[in-house]
Design a protein around this motif. Structure first.
Motif, PDB file in Angstrom:
ATOM      1  N   PRO A  94       0.850  -1.188   0.000  1.00 50.74           N
ATOM      2  CA  PRO A  94       0.000   0.000   0.000  1.00 50.74           C
ATOM      3  C   PRO A  94       0.887   1.240   0.000  1.00 50.74           C
ATOM      4  N   SER A  95       0.619   2.151  -0.913  1.00 54.52           N
ATOM      5  CA  SER A  95       1.453   3.351  -1.025  1.00 54.52           C
ATOM      6  C   SER A  95       0.683   4.453  -1.723  1.00 54.52           C
ATOM      7  N   ILE A 142      -0.032  -0.083  -4.508  1.00 58.20           N
ATOM      8  CA  ILE A 142      -1.423   0.316  -4.735  1.00 58.20           C
ATOM      9  C   ILE A 142      -1.839   1.374  -3.718  1.00 58.20           C
ATOM     10  N   SER A 143      -2.517   2.410  -4.215  1.00 58.25           N
ATOM     11  CA  SER A 143      -3.000   3.534  -3.394  1.00 58.25           C
ATOM     12  C   SER A 143      -4.509   3.520  -3.288  1.00 58.25           C
ATOM     13  N   LEU A 144      -5.018   3.914  -2.134  1.00 59.36           N
ATOM     14  CA  LEU A 144      -6.474   4.015  -1.972  1.00 59.36           C
ATOM     15  C   LEU A 144      -7.024   5.256  -2.652  1.00 59.36           C
ATOM     16  N   TYR A 147      -4.745  11.060  -1.075  1.00 54.83           N
ATOM     17  CA  TYR A 147      -4.572  11.657   0.249  1.00 54.83           C
ATOM     18  C   TYR A 147      -3.536  10.787   0.955  1.00 54.83           C
ATOM     19  N   LEU A 149      -2.061   8.750   4.309  1.00 54.61           N
ATOM     20  CA  LEU A 149      -2.243   8.112   5.612  1.00 54.61           C
ATOM     21  C   LEU A 149      -0.876   7.961   6.267  1.00 54.61           C
ATOM     22  N   ALA A 155      -4.954   1.259   4.915  1.00 51.61           N
ATOM     23  CA  ALA A 155      -5.181   1.008   3.491  1.00 51.61           C
ATOM     24  C   ALA A 155      -5.268  -0.494   3.224  1.00 51.61           C
ATOM     25  N   MET A 159      -8.409  -2.634   1.658  1.00 52.91           N
ATOM     26  CA  MET A 159      -8.275  -3.497   0.473  1.00 52.91           C
ATOM     27  C   MET A 159      -8.669  -4.934   0.804  1.00 52.91           C
TER      28      MET A 159
HETATM   29 CL1  6GU Z   1      -2.139   2.761   0.225  1.00 44.75          CL
HETATM   30  N1  6GU Z   1      -0.857   4.314   1.943  1.00 44.75           N
HETATM   31  C1  6GU Z   1      -0.682   5.474   2.580  1.00 44.75           C
HETATM   32  N2  6GU Z   1       0.295   5.581   3.480  1.00 44.75           N
HETATM   33  N3  6GU Z   1      -1.414   6.540   2.342  1.00 44.75           N
HETATM   34  C2  6GU Z   1      -2.384   6.406   1.449  1.00 44.75           C
HETATM   35  C3  6GU Z   1      -2.646   5.227   0.757  1.00 44.75           C
HETATM   36  C4  6GU Z   1      -1.851   4.182   1.033  1.00 44.75           C
HETATM   37  N4  6GU Z   1      -3.676   5.409  -0.070  1.00 44.75           N
HETATM   38  C5  6GU Z   1      -4.042   6.650   0.105  1.00 44.75           C
HETATM   39  N5  6GU Z   1      -3.276   7.272   1.013  1.00 44.75           N
END
Ligand code: 6GU
Length: 237
Positions: A94-95, A142-144, A147, A149, A155, A159
């Motif tokens: 997750p990133s 993969i990013s949510l 923004y 976190l 995240a 998922m």
């Molecule tokens: Cl997957 N990780 C972090 N650290 N921040 C996020 C994210 C993931 N998706 C949205 N923001």
């Protein structure tokens, strides 16, 4: 489906014991194993991070503990071509710098045999960890959404829930998966239950009419109207 999670905060994943996913674990449909990255350290302080080469703010997660955990989860090195096959684990990091997670991503990942979520904290994970993981399986960042976190844990939880509920047998009535927001590119229609009149608010007459065709038409119109108001970007797609 087997899901391994690597984290320095295993307690974040205690909630996987409740609700639908907890039931699916109990039934053996989902085999979820949470690993504490600090268990793969060997110093007194159980150090997982260090200062970045080249300078800059924040700390970077050290590669060595990640290497040990990847070895423990994925076993010995395979031939390069084997790491790229569908039988090898899929590593998900997750990133916020990753590709965007959508319902389509969830559907795709729900067909996998073995997912490994690597949850980073601090400013990130030493880049070489992704290259090393790719010797044992496929790797995706993969990013949510757009923004930030504090780490990958929340995240990964989101998922795992989105993917897990699409694994056959996790949700009792598969039909409930069909008429949902995002499954047909539109937001979900509004729902009502008894009583028909509540505190001066009435259920729309068409839903009480018993006319299935009119109900279906009304629901579709509501979906389009809501999507136009709340998520015009979805209609453009
Ligand atoms: Cl997957 N990780 C972090 N650290 N921040 C996020 C994210 C993931 N998706 C949205 N923001």
């Amino acid at each position: 489906m087997r899901i391994d999670v690597v984290t320095i905060f295993p307690a974040f994943f205690d909630v996987l014991e409740v609700s639908l996913l907890g039931k699916a674990r109990g039934a053996g449909i989902l085999d979820v194993r949470v690993h504490d990255l600090r268990d793969a350290t060997h110093d007194r302080h159980r150090t997982v991070d260090d200062t970045p080469y080249g300078g800059g703010a924040g700390m970077v997660m050290k590669p060595e503990p990640w290497g040990e955990v990847i070895d423990a989860i994925a076993g010995p090195a395979t031939e390069p071509q084997d790491a790229a096959t569908d039988d090898a684990p899929l590593f998900i990091f997750p990133s916020p710098a990753g590709e965007r997670f959508t319902q389509a991503t969830a559907r795709e990942l729900a067909t996998e045999q073995h997912l490994v979520f690597g949850c980073g904290r601090y400013e990130g994970i030493d880049e070489r960890v992704f290259a090393y993981a790719s010797t044992r399986g496929r790797v995706r960042l993969i990013s949510l959404g757009d923004y930030v976190l504090n780490g990958g844990e929340v995240a990964a939880m989101a998922m795992i829930e989105a993917i897990g509920r699409l694994v056959p047998g996790v949700v009792g009535n598969p039909e409930s998966l069909v008429e949902e927001s995002h499954e047909d590119g539109l937001l979900e229609y509004p729902s009502y239950t008894k009583p028909a009149s509540w505190r001066g608010y009435d259920v729309p007459d068409v839903l009480l009419s018993g006319h299935h065709g009119k109900v279906a038409q009304w629901r579709h119109d509501q979906q389009v109207q809501r999507t136009r108001e709340r998520r015009p970007d979805l209609l453009a797609d």
